[in-house]
Design an enzyme around this catalytic site. Structure first.
Site, PDB file in Angstrom:
ATOM      1  N   GLU A   1       0.609  -1.162  -0.132  1.00  0.00           N
ATOM      2  CA  GLU A   1       0.006  -0.080   0.231  1.00  0.00           C
ATOM      3  C   GLU A   1       0.726   1.294  -0.116  1.00  0.00           C
ATOM      4  O   GLU A   1       0.499   2.387   0.439  1.00  0.00           O
ATOM      5  CB  GLU A   1      -0.998   0.007   1.011  1.00  0.00           C
ATOM      6  CG  GLU A   1      -1.873  -1.177   1.092  1.00  0.00           C
ATOM      7  CD  GLU A   1      -3.106  -0.826   2.154  1.00  0.00           C
ATOM      8  OE1 GLU A   1      -4.193  -0.491   1.647  1.00  0.00           O
ATOM      9  OE2 GLU A   1      -2.982  -1.144   3.263  1.00  0.00           O
TER      10      GLU A   1
ATOM     11  N   HIS B   1      -0.383   5.325   7.703  1.00  0.00           N
ATOM     12  CA  HIS B   1      -1.623   4.688   7.458  1.00  0.00           C
ATOM     13  C   HIS B   1      -1.859   3.523   8.384  1.00  0.00           C
ATOM     14  O   HIS B   1      -0.821   2.613   8.728  1.00  0.00           O
ATOM     15  CB  HIS B   1      -1.465   3.833   6.170  1.00  0.00           C
ATOM     16  CG  HIS B   1      -2.539   2.907   5.824  1.00  0.00           C
ATOM     17  ND1 HIS B   1      -3.928   3.094   5.533  1.00  0.00           N
ATOM     18  CD2 HIS B   1      -2.342   1.573   5.671  1.00  0.00           C
ATOM     19  CE1 HIS B   1      -4.414   1.971   5.428  1.00  0.00           C
ATOM     20  NE2 HIS B   1      -3.609   0.923   5.633  1.00  0.00           N
TER      21      HIS B   1
ATOM     22  N   HIS C   1      -4.688   0.473  10.625  1.00  0.00           N
ATOM     23  CA  HIS C   1      -5.928  -0.051  10.936  1.00  0.00           C
ATOM     24  C   HIS C   1      -6.419   0.078  12.200  1.00  0.00           C
ATOM     25  O   HIS C   1      -6.896  -1.061  12.825  1.00  0.00           O
ATOM     26  CB  HIS C   1      -5.721  -1.659  10.451  1.00  0.00           C
ATOM     27  CG  HIS C   1      -5.142  -1.911   9.045  1.00  0.00           C
ATOM     28  ND1 HIS C   1      -4.246  -2.932   8.621  1.00  0.00           N
ATOM     29  CD2 HIS C   1      -4.973  -0.846   7.950  1.00  0.00           C
ATOM     30  CE1 HIS C   1      -3.963  -2.914   7.614  1.00  0.00           C
ATOM     31  NE2 HIS C   1      -4.301  -1.771   7.078  1.00  0.00           N
TER      32      HIS C   1
ATOM     33  N   HIS D   1     -11.613  -0.717   6.553  1.00  0.00           N
ATOM     34  CA  HIS D   1     -10.151  -0.865   6.476  1.00  0.00           C
ATOM     35  C   HIS D   1      -9.218  -0.136   7.381  1.00  0.00           C
ATOM     36  O   HIS D   1      -8.752  -0.823   8.275  1.00  0.00           O
ATOM     37  CB  HIS D   1      -9.729  -0.348   4.962  1.00  0.00           C
ATOM     38  CG  HIS D   1      -8.085  -0.398   4.840  1.00  0.00           C
ATOM     39  ND1 HIS D   1      -7.641  -0.372   3.349  1.00  0.00           N
ATOM     40  CD2 HIS D   1      -7.088  -0.904   5.392  1.00  0.00           C
ATOM     41  CE1 HIS D   1      -6.649  -0.606   3.311  1.00  0.00           C
ATOM     42  NE2 HIS D   1      -6.088  -0.656   4.628  1.00  0.00           N
TER      43      HIS D   1
HETATM   44 MN    MN Z   1      -4.000  -1.012   5.273  1.00  0.00          MN
END
Ligand code: MN
Length: 267
Positions: A102, A121, A123, A193
């Protein structure tokens, strides 16, 4: 009938390896890579990231490049794991090591937002409910997270990838779509996500990522009590300025905590 697996249909590669392109820029300023390594450890300690999630910084010698760890759990990242990337996600010096699938999240946000110097980024579990709720949206409940603004945008990957994707940002096109939903905000939730947080610096983005998670926890508790009063537009502006000036205070504490944890692990 011998059906191909959905994974093969989607062209899923379990380990992401890509050939290097170009040569490294001038070395980053002293301390930048150290700070990026610390950010990985702090975010892990605060449970913003676990085995998954990543943090990057724009290269201070070339704005068209960024620094991001190779594919590994953030808590384990060391200086030698940091890789230089072009904004299109192509590595410069991965030397065949696996890289994050990603990485396009980072490159496309740097491309779209000149003001952004660092990206997280994650979760982070506390924010996930606000990405999937059809009624509640993530809003600042206290002065520590005025940077959220009046409302947090939610990225719906189905609009860009249809209704059978693995929800991962695995291309420049998807990264661009995410950056477009983020627009001028500091945080974008990703339905089903996680979230992506941006800041001018590593310290600011780490601060925002930690307090985004805390705000989500508190907002969920407040919603269980009944209707909730959120910060006004004026309060959002004023708290962003006053609390934003205290980022180093949090950073210095969190840095010491991870350094102490490292020392006690060595004994
Ligand atoms: Mn991710």
């Amino acid at each position: 009938m011998n059906r191909p697996s959905p994974a093969r249909d989607a062209g899923v590669v379990p380990v992401s390896v890509q050939e290097d392109r170009g040569t490294p820029a001038e070395p980053p300023a002293a301390g930048l890579v150290d700070e990026l390594v610390l950010a990985n450890h702090i975010l892990s300690r605060h449970r913003v990231v676990d085995a998954f999630g990543h943090v990057s910084v724009r290269h201070d010698q070339d704005p068209e490049r960024f620094l991001l760890a190779r594919n590994m759990a953030p808590a384990l990242v060391a200086k030698s794991d940091i890789v230089e990337f072009h904004l299109d996600g192509t590595p410069v010096n991965a030397h065949g090591r696996s890289i994050y699938l990603e990485r396009f999240i980072h490159g496309e946000i740097y491309r779209a937002r000149e003001d952004v110097g660092a990206v997280v980024h994650s979760h982070a579990p506390a924010v996930v409910p606000f990405g999937v709720s059809r009624t509640a949206s993530l809003k600042p409940v206290w002065h520590m997270s005025g940077f959220l603004g009046l409302e947090t945008p939610v990225f719906e990957i189905r609009d860009a990838a249809g209704d059978a994707s693995d929800l991962l940002i695995r291309s420049n096109e998807l990264g661009g779509a995410l950056a477009s939903t983020l627009d001028q905000a500091c945080v974008v939730l990703m339905r089903g996500h996680g979230a992506t947080v941006v800041g001018e610096s590593i310290r600011q983005v780490v601060f925002r990522a930690v307090y985004t998670q805390l705000n989500a926890e508190l907002q969920l508790q407040a919603l269980q009590l009944g209707s909730v009063d959120y910060l006004t537009a004026g309060e959002v502006g004023a708290t962003t300025v006053s609390v934003g000036s205290q980022v180093d205070r949090a950073w210095n504490l969190w840095k010491r905590e991870v350094q102490n944890a490292d020392t006690s692990n060595d004994q």
